[in-house]
Design an enzyme around this catalytic site. Structure first.
Site, PDB file in Angstrom:
ATOM      1  N   SER A 129      26.110  53.005  16.582  1.00 36.76           N
ATOM      2  CA  SER A 129      25.287  53.484  17.687  1.00 36.76           C
ATOM      3  C   SER A 129      26.140  54.270  18.680  1.00 36.76           C
ATOM      4  CB  SER A 129      24.565  52.305  18.348  1.00 36.76           C
ATOM      5  OG  SER A 129      23.669  52.743  19.342  1.00 36.76           O
ATOM      6  N   ASP A 266      21.578  59.194  21.931  1.00 33.17           N
ATOM      7  CA  ASP A 266      22.739  58.372  21.600  1.00 33.17           C
ATOM      8  C   ASP A 266      23.200  58.650  20.176  1.00 33.17           C
ATOM      9  OD1 ASP A 266      20.849  56.996  20.073  1.00 33.17           O
ATOM     10  OD2 ASP A 266      21.673  55.029  20.556  1.00 33.17           O
ATOM     11  N   ASP A 268      23.105  57.269  17.227  1.00 30.02           N
ATOM     12  CA  ASP A 268      22.271  57.172  16.027  1.00 30.02           C
ATOM     13  C   ASP A 268      20.828  57.573  16.294  1.00 30.02           C
ATOM     14  OD1 ASP A 268      21.819  54.864  17.568  1.00 30.02           O
ATOM     15  OD2 ASP A 268      21.338  53.638  15.824  1.00 30.02           O
ATOM     16  N   SER A 353      17.745  50.547  28.331  1.00 25.17           N
ATOM     17  CA  SER A 353      18.809  51.264  27.639  1.00 25.17           C
ATOM     18  C   SER A 353      18.325  52.577  27.039  1.00 25.17           C
ATOM     19  CB  SER A 353      19.399  50.390  26.535  1.00 25.17           C
ATOM     20  OG  SER A 353      18.422  50.144  25.545  1.00 25.17           O
ATOM     21  N   HIS A 355      15.785  52.577  24.499  1.00 28.48           N
ATOM     22  CA  HIS A 355      15.014  52.283  23.294  1.00 28.48           C
ATOM     23  C   HIS A 355      13.541  52.212  23.689  1.00 28.48           C
ATOM     24  CE1 HIS A 355      18.217  51.216  20.406  1.00 28.48           C
ATOM     25  NE2 HIS A 355      18.845  50.640  21.418  1.00 28.48           N
TER      26      HIS A 355
END
Length: 506
Positions: A129, A266, A268, A353, A355
């Site tokens: 990640s 980010d 990935d 974060s 997600h």
């Protein structure tokens, strides 16, 4: 049989080449991360290629125990060593009887999409990640769109560390050529944007640079690429949209180019950070509130999930209240959040974060940074007379910190959080104040979130994938209260030994 892994080995030795090395702390709550190392690194490796083989056999053993069809998607991120790690993982998976569909260089959401597109129940994505160069890891699951949680990770850990492997015949391998084109075609199978949008796309020289600019251009955006050339040394900054350095470079480029919005992805590609047209960083929880407003206008009474690091606006925002929206605060972590969104049949989930998890009719329930960027573009499309800054300014004002991380050993971080929780609980029971205000609530679903009588709150939790303690502060009152609360929480935290300096602070 395959040898049982050991927790330590001397690098550059006969043993290192003939025995599997797997450090136990690499098995995290919902994925796996190890320091693999790179040329010039003095830090000893925590896993070797035979250890990765053992991990692959272990994943295959778990899949067979679960009674799942042993068809698994495998991909890898862009690091100098990721392809080799993936091949070692594939060797282990095939030895356990799994049929592997290798999609090559990929983003994590591309691997999740492949589970549906290729009809494979399982996934194992080789990625560290946003972690620094030298780290590796695997995100895995066997019940699409979910990924492993603590129970599955605990069973996997026990199998691998105990050498309790089940080798089987029947393994197979197929390389799926040019799968990235199928992923982009799926993302852009939608009406083209009619509002002309100039967007800056920053990928920190990580894997998303191979896919995000192309996808957003296909959706109708004018793309300004920023650090999109693949370079596994990450020469300018780590590809991490929570990192203020990445956000500041993105903000500068938005202002210089006159873009409508900036997106930072980010390593990935499962997270997306947003900068408005004036160059202001919109923290992901605030962006989540904006998206929740937009989505609940179309779906009144919608249910959302957000993590304990996120803004209190999900409960107090008057627009969300008018739309009848409900929000459930849950544990931080992509696997926890995916599972909770699925359990509650929520329309979407938002993690601080970056997600974001969109259920039907928008997505399939997994986190995808490019899909998040497209959702932000849709907000702008539905508000043609407003800039991103104007939409952001419509939110009630709060003062918030970035996610601040202080080093703390994996073996100590949970004990520290437990002590901090006990300390705040004792203060509340004794009627003591925090930062000059009474404690109104303690939320302990994930670490400790202490809320004072004016709505200001501070969170302390253990990172699930790094040796760190995470601190987040927010106040609906003032910047002064934000700093006051941070000082109070930090003082309590540093009553404990082993707490290092923050990676960033306010």
């Amino acid at each position: 049989m395959f040898p049982t892994p050991v927790p330590e080995l001397e690098p550059n030795s006969f043993a290192f080449e003939t025995e599997p090395l797997v450090k136990p702390t690499g098995f995290r709550e919902y994925d796996a991360r190890w320091w693999f190392g790179h040329p010039g690194s003095d830090k000893p490796p925590e896993i070797n290629l035979m250890g990765i083989q053992a991990l692959g056999i272990g994943i295959g053993t778990v899949i067979h125990e679960q009674g799942v069809k042993p068809d698994i998607v495998v991909g890898h991120d862009y690091r100098s060593y990721s392809a080799g790690i993936k091949l070692a993982l594939i060797a282990g998976l095939m030895a356990s009887g799994c049929r592997v569909r290798d999609i090559g260089l990929a983003l994590s959401p591309m691997a999740y999409f492949a589970q549906f597109e290729l009809d494979c129940p399982a996934v194992a994505m080789v990625t560290a990640s946003h972690n620094e160069n030298g780290w590796t890891g695997v995100k895995m699951g066997s019940d699409r769109p979910l990924t492993f949680g603590p129970d599955e990770m605990g069973r996997l850990r026990d199998i691998v560390l105990g050498g309790d492997f089940q080798l089987r015949d029947g393994g197979g391998y197929e390389f799926v050529e040019n799968f990235g084109a199928r992923y982009i075609a799926d993302l852009t199978d939608r009406p083209k944007l009619t509002r002309p949008l100039k967007v800056v796309v920053a990928t920190g020289n990580g894997t998303a640079g191979a896919f995000a600019p192309q996808a957003l251009a296909a959706a109708g955006c004018e793309v300004v690429p920023l650090d999109t050339e693949l370079d596994h040394s990450f020469p300018r900054y780590n590809p991490n949209p929570e990192d203020m350095k990445m956000l500041h470079v993105l903000a500068d480029t938005v202002r210089e180019s006159g873009a409508d919005v900036g997106f930072g992805f980010d390593g990935d590609g499962d997270r997306c950070g947003v900068v408005d047209n004036t160059g202001r960083e919109i923290f992901a929880d605030k962006m989540g509130v904006i998206l929740a407003r937009d989505m609940s206008a179309k779906h009144p009474g919608a249910k959302f999930v957000t993590d304990v690091k996120s803004s209190g606006l999900f409960l107090t925002d008057p627009v969300l209240k008018d739309h009848g929206a409900e929000t459930d605060y849950w544990k931080t972590g992509h696997s926890y959040m995916k599972r909770r969104v699925n359990e509650l049949d929520a329309l979407a989930g938002f993690e601080k974060s970056g997600h974001f998890f969109f259920n039907r009719p928008i997505g399939r329930g997994y986190d995808d940074g490019i899909l998040t960027a497209l959702a932000v573009c849709d907000v702008l499309e539905r508000n043609p007379d407003k800039t991103m800054a104007q939409i952001y300014d419509e939110l009630p004002q709060t003062w918030g910190s970035p996610t601040m991380s202080a080093h703390c050993d994996d073996t100590a971080k949970y004990d520290v959080v437990e002590k901090v929780t006990e300390r705040f609980t004792a203060m509340r029971d004794a009627g003591e104040k925090v930062g000059g205000h009474a404690i109104d609530d303690l939320i302990t679903v994930n670490g400790i979130r202490v809320v004072t009588d004016d709505g200001t709150w501070g969170l302390v939790r253990a990172s699930s994938n790094k040796p760190e303690l995470v601190v987040v502060i927010e106040s609906p009152v003032s910047d002064a209260r934000l700093h006051e609360m941070f000082g109070a929480v930090d003082t309590i935290l540093r009553e404990n030994d082993g707490v290092g300096e923050y990676n960033q602070t306010i």
